[in-house]
Scaffold this active site. Structure first.
Site, PDB file in Angstrom:
ATOM      1  NE  ARG A 159      -3.062   0.407   3.172  1.00 42.00           N
ATOM      2  CZ  ARG A 159      -2.511   0.390   4.400  1.00 42.00           C
ATOM      3  NH1 ARG A 159      -1.754   1.387   4.812  1.00 42.00           N
ATOM      4  NH2 ARG A 159      -2.737  -0.629   5.196  1.00 42.00           N
ATOM      5  CE1 TYR A 201     -13.558  14.833 -15.946  1.00 42.51           C
ATOM      6  CE2 TYR A 201     -13.337  14.592 -13.578  1.00 42.51           C
ATOM      7  CZ  TYR A 201     -13.607  14.045 -14.812  1.00 42.51           C
ATOM      8  OH  TYR A 201     -13.936  12.725 -14.928  1.00 42.51           O
ATOM      9  CG  ASP A 253      -6.897  18.719 -13.790  1.00 41.76           C
ATOM     10  OD1 ASP A 253      -6.153  18.197 -14.653  1.00 41.76           O
ATOM     11  OD2 ASP A 253      -7.994  18.237 -13.464  1.00 41.76           O
TER      12      ASP A 253
HETATM   13  C1  PLP Z   1     -10.666  12.779 -16.408  1.00 37.66           C
HETATM   14  C2  PLP Z   1     -10.277  13.992 -15.686  1.00 37.66           C
HETATM   15  C3  PLP Z   1     -10.130  13.996 -14.293  1.00 37.66           C
HETATM   16  C4  PLP Z   1     -10.451  12.784 -13.435  1.00 37.66           C
HETATM   17  O1  PLP Z   1      -9.588  11.745 -13.663  1.00 37.66           O
HETATM   18  P1  PLP Z   1      -9.985  10.170 -13.511  1.00 37.66           P
HETATM   19  O2  PLP Z   1      -8.703   9.507 -13.871  1.00 37.66           O
HETATM   20  O3  PLP Z   1     -11.099   9.906 -14.451  1.00 37.66           O
HETATM   21  O4  PLP Z   1     -10.384   9.974 -12.093  1.00 37.66           O
HETATM   22  C5  PLP Z   1      -9.713  15.168 -13.696  1.00 37.66           C
HETATM   23  N1  PLP Z   1      -9.458  16.279 -14.416  1.00 37.66           N
HETATM   24  C6  PLP Z   1      -9.589  16.311 -15.747  1.00 37.66           C
HETATM   25  C7  PLP Z   1      -9.300  17.572 -16.490  1.00 37.66           C
HETATM   26  C8  PLP Z   1      -9.989  15.179 -16.429  1.00 37.66           C
HETATM   27  O5  PLP Z   1     -10.148  15.230 -17.763  1.00 37.66           O
END
Ligand code: PLP
Length: 381
Positions: free
Chosen positions: A46, A98, A170
């Site tokens: 983990r 998102y 992000d």
């Molecule tokens: C898909 C996405 C996420 C979430 O990611 P997962 O791997 O699906 O949990 C977060 N931010 C953006 C911009 C995304 O496109």
């Protein structure tokens, strides 16, 4: 090492026990110790797994970060950052977000005593207005999803830092090949590696990259304490994916640029949203902070009805109608009824996301086949 070389090699060395060139997939939950506490850094999977360690080193290198921490999904990576805060803390986030991030913030973390302000951060003055004495984090996403608005990371990071708040970006849409938020002043980069980093639509995985030792400790503590870790096979798949990240992103961007030119000239197309267009409101900032403008393209139809958008999307053959993005294959989707369906309609419209908007994730196929496919579908509506 330069970026392309890092894609192929960073974080990886031939396996010391066998010389295997590819990082082995360590399917084990525990590791033998020579005497209690006498081991090579691995005790229980983990906390650490060697396949995961290689991936974390690779992703950290790509973002120019000192530390990388992998999670079971992009959402789990976002969740781990939020768990680094405490009840009573305030977060400012961009309002064009998102959908899953918006849901996590408003439907999970508001119940645990965090408060959020969503603001249009394309205007940095709106960040100044949204900051509070207890603002601990500013959450950015650029280009935004699906409107492809551009936020000025360096400018917003300066404002946030002056108020004592950390900045998370992000970077899923841009990828570290096109944009490096840490170099622009961000403290944390979050990825859904499910998208471009993995690149083949075959795995769910997330990561946080940072050069801040305190944040690395907080994130490692989350890994151990809340356990949203990716399995070794998933780590292997993303490691394999990043080996070609530079090639895939380059080709996808080139294809996207040609598709944008096709759509911009098409009589049935309304607005084309792409930061590479000089007419795009964020073009100048994008030009400064991105190497290229990405492979996500959004557009509306002059016939602005949901049914028309739905009809178009069900008539493409090379573009697959599906959520997600960033794979080698081209996808088409309808944000209002798919990826962004969990955002209330009034909030969605207030943020400028019209019901007829169509989003493309342009892949690495032959661009003429992609253009022919869109052209044929547009002819039928
Ligand atoms: C898909 C996405 C996420 C979430 O990611 P997962 O791997 O699906 O949990 C977060 N931010 C953006 C911009 C995304 O496109």
């Amino acid at each position: 090492m330069r970026f392309a070389t890092q894609c192929v090699h960073a974080g990886q060395t031939p396996d010391p026990s066998t010389g295997a060139v590819m990082t082995p997939v360590y399917f084990t939950s525990t590791f033998a110790q020579r005497a209690p506490g006498d081991h090579d850094g691995y005790e229980y999977a983990r906390v650490h797994n060697p396949t995961r360690t290689a991936l974390e080193g690779n992703l950290a290198a790509l973002e120019g970060a000192a530390h990388g921490v992998a999670f079971a999904s992009g959402v789990a990576a976002t969740d781990a950052v939020l768990k680094g805060l405490s009840a009573g803390d305030h977060v400012v986030a961009t309002n064009d977000l998102y959908g899953g991030t918006y849901r996590l913030f408003t439907q999970v973390y508001e119940r645990f005593g965090l408060t959020f302000t969503f603001a249009d951060l394309t205007d940095p003055a709106n960040l100044e207005a949204a900051l509070q004495a207890n603002t601990k984090l500013v959450w950015l996403e650029t280009p935004t999803n699906p409107l492809l608005r551009i936020l000025d990371i360096a400018r917003l990071a300066d404002i946030a830092h002056a108020a004592g708040a950390d900045v998370a970006v992000d970077n899923t849409f841009a990828t570290p090949m096109l944009q490096q938020p840490l170099a622009l002043g961000a403290d944390l980069v979050v990825h859904s590696a499910t998208k471009y980093l993995g690149g083949h639509s075959d795995v769910i995985l997330g990561a946080v990259l940072t050069s801040r030792d305190d944040w690395n400790e907080r994130l490692r503590f989350q890994v151990k304490s809340t356990g949203a870790v990716p399995g070794p096979m998933d780590c292997f798949l993303v490691l394999r994916g990043t080996k070609t990240l530079h090639l895939r992103v380059e080709r996808a961007c080139a294809n996207a640029e040609k598709i944008v030119a096709f759509l911009a000239d098409h009589p049935k197309v309304g607005a084309v949203l792409y930061p590479g267009l000089p007419s795009h409101a964020g073009h100048d900032v994008a030009k400064r902070q991105m190497a290229r403008y990405g492979a996500i393209v959004s557009f509306t139809l002059k016939d602005d009805r949901v049914e028309t958008a739905h009809a178009l999307m069900s008539r493409t053959n090379v573009f697959t109608l599906a959520e997600s993005l960033g794979g080698v294959e081209s996808l088409i989707e309808h944000p209002a009824s798919m990826t962004h369906g969990s955002i209330p309609a009034d909030v969605r419209r207030a943020a400028g996301l019209s019901d007829s908007l169509i989003r493309l994730s342009v892949g690495v196929e032959d661009v003429q086949d992609l253009i022919d496919d869109l052209s044929a579908a547009l002819d039928t509506v």
